[in-house]
Design an enzyme around this catalytic site. Structure first.
Site, PDB file in Angstrom:
ATOM      1  N   GLY A 249       0.772  -1.234   0.000  1.00 51.85           N
ATOM      2  CA  GLY A 249       0.000   0.000   0.000  1.00 51.85           C
ATOM      3  C   GLY A 249       0.803   1.284   0.000  1.00 51.85           C
ATOM      4  CD  GLU A 294       1.197  -9.454   1.152  1.00 53.89           C
ATOM      5  OE1 GLU A 294       1.127 -10.687   1.091  1.00 53.89           O
ATOM      6  OE2 GLU A 294       0.205  -8.716   1.244  1.00 53.89           O
ATOM      7  N   PRO A 295       4.872  -4.894  -0.773  1.00 48.70           N
ATOM      8  CG  PRO A 295       7.031  -4.035  -0.967  1.00 48.70           C
ATOM      9  CD  PRO A 295       6.223  -5.071  -0.237  1.00 48.70           C
ATOM     10  CE1 TYR A 338      -9.883   1.221  -8.740  1.00 48.58           C
ATOM     11  CE2 TYR A 338      -7.917   1.468 -10.090  1.00 48.58           C
ATOM     12  CZ  TYR A 338      -8.746   0.683  -9.311  1.00 48.58           C
ATOM     13  OH  TYR A 338      -8.425  -0.629  -9.102  1.00 48.58           O
ATOM     14  CB  CYS A 365     -15.877   1.899 -29.711  1.00 47.60           C
ATOM     15  SG  CYS A 365     -15.016   1.820 -31.274  1.00 47.60           S
ATOM     16  CE1 TYR A 394      -2.188  -3.767  -8.481  1.00 44.11           C
ATOM     17  CE2 TYR A 394      -1.151  -1.711  -7.838  1.00 44.11           C
ATOM     18  CZ  TYR A 394      -1.501  -3.010  -7.560  1.00 44.11           C
ATOM     19  OH  TYR A 394      -1.159  -3.562  -6.354  1.00 44.11           O
TER      20      TYR A 394
END
Ligand SMILES: *Cc1c(COP(=O)(O)O)cnc(C)c1O
Length: 442
Positions: A249, A294-295, A338, A365, A394
């Site tokens: 995170g 856990e980066p 987002y 489209c 991501y």
């Protein structure tokens, strides 16, 4: 623009990454293209690893959260750097396996791991599974029994810490599809349930309080809550954790609204976490747990950029100007998902002053297919090379073949040289799994 150290603008006024001119990269490999800076990835892996060495006597491990960017090369780098990984699907597990990654250093996540994924994980000696349902505990118990093994697990808990970030990417709130709450008794129930299993070895707890977090206090608070919970469970059930996985995170820089962190800042997040754990262990008389973090985003995010070629330009008088590129939501769906913000520049004219505000659109489209809204650029022309920064995490991992576009290739750059780590797709790849039943051939 405030560029990270491995990006620079050269004397030709071109953007450079890892010692290579991005205009040359675009020419040689074509666009759209993901470009990754190997040194940056390794540097970030080492920052975390060395901090655990120095501040916690090496009593822990960095797990690269491979959902941020999964391909064989990244597992190969993690292996060389001597860190672990976390995987969230059979596909990521298979990729790690194929890259020769030692799966005993892999942790498996997921709120709905499939039977076949768990079976595959156990068959290949997965190090640990982070259990996220009662049903999953039953499945692992049975599979491990059949295979004659004892499987290490953690359970995913929600410490109830809300990290201040985009609501869609918060995961550790009580209302979450992930984990079990420490406050409503459900985590305790799952622990008691697992402690009765014969083929499962409960090592400890995992929590992940969200993503793109900059507040040091959120990590400390999560650690406090988890350690208090550990003490409570030790008293109540006689179970003491030997492993604590505090998730990832750690935030990265996307645009001018974000702080630009240095190695020392990431080190400080981890130091704060370690300090809290030590204090709490002391307070409650607990053993220091083996610490996992856990980066994902912070290891690969700023290491990656995407190169595009500018195509159609459309000005709607008095409204806005659209600059379309040869990519879009199929290689970067994060604006569509987002409204994520990105920094954009013309890689072939990086020294020119920005003279207008434009919206960078993709070629899909879909009107929501945008890459960046209201960004400042020099007047873009067809054929310009556009660079979008901080696309290492991501983006490729969320890419699709929407509209049957090609998922772009990726190259890894180091010391002025670039190699493919993901090769370009072809039309043949696009139709590879298509079939026409006999009845449709008449
Ligand atoms: C997504 C995720 C991570 C990585 O998060 P980043 O924000 O990319 O560091 C780590 N652990 C778990 C369980 C996750 O779901």
């Amino acid at each position: 623009m405030n560029l990270r150290e491995t990006l620079k603008i050269n004397e030709k006024g071109h953007l450079e990454i890892g010692g290579m001119d991005t205009v040359d990269i675009a020419e040689k490999f074509g666009t759209p293209l993901y470009v990754f800076d190997e040194d940056y990835i390794r540097k970030m892996m080492r920052v975390y690893k060395n901090t655990i060495e120095k501040e916690y006597d090496g009593n822990g491990q960095v797990l690269y959260a491979s959902k941020a960017f999964s391909c064989e090369a990244i597992y190969a780098i993690a292996k060389q750097e001597g860190i672990g990984v976390d995987v969230v699907s059979g596909g990521e597990l298979y990729t790690a396996l194929k890259a020769g990654f030692p799966l005993k250093k892999a942790y498996m996540h997921g709120n709905n791991k499939l039977l076949r994924e768990l079976d595959f994980a156990l068959d290949n000696g997965i190090g640990s599974i982070v259990v996220d349902s009662f049903r999953e505990a039953d499945i692992i118990e049975e599979l491990a029994g059949n295979k004659g093994i004892k499987q290490n697990v953690l359970i995913r808990i929600n410490p109830g810490v809300e990290a201040h970030t985009h609501a869609f990417i918060q995961t550790a709130r009580t209302d979450s599809k992930f984990g079990f709450s420490v406050s409503d008794g459900s985590a305790e129930e799952l622990i008691a349930y697992i402690l009765k299993k014969k083929n499962i070895v409960l090592k400890g707890y995992h929590c992940h309080i969200g993503s793109q977090i900059f507040e040091k206090r959120s990590f400390e608070l999560a650690a406090e809550k988890v350690m208090d919970f550990s003490a409570y469970i030790k008293k109540k059930l006689g179970f003491e954790v030997s492993e604590l996985n505090m998730g990832g995170g750690f935030g990265v820089w996307y645009n001018e609204e974000d702080p630009k962190l240095k190695s020392a800042d990431y080190e400080n997040y981890l130091k704060a976490l370690i300090k809290t754990i030590k204090e709490k262990a002391d307070e409650h008389g607990l053993k220091l747990p083996y610490l996992l973090i856990e980066p994902g985003r912070s290891i690969v995010g700023e290491a990656g950029i995407t190169l595009y070629t500018v195509g159609a330009i459309k000005e709607i008088k008095g409204v806005k100007k659209y600059v379309a590129v040869d990519g879009g939501m199929f290689d970067n769906p994060r604006y569509a998902l987002y409204q994520s913000k990105y920094s954009v520049l013309l890689a072939n004219r990086a020294k020119e002053p920005c003279t207008e505000k434009v919206t960078v659109a993709g070629k899909c489209c879909e009107s929501g297919d945008l890459i960046a809204v209201d960004v400042s650029l020099p007047e873009a022309k067809e054929g310009d090379v556009m660079a979008v920064l901080t696309t290492g995490a991501y983006n490729y991992s969320m890419a699709s073949n929407y509209n049957r576009n090609f998922i772009p290739a990726a190259v890894l750059v180091k010391d002025g040289k670039a190699d493919y780590i993901i090769k370009p797709q072809t039309y043949e790849d696009i139709v590879r799994n298509d079939l026409i039943p006999e009845s449709l051939k008449k």
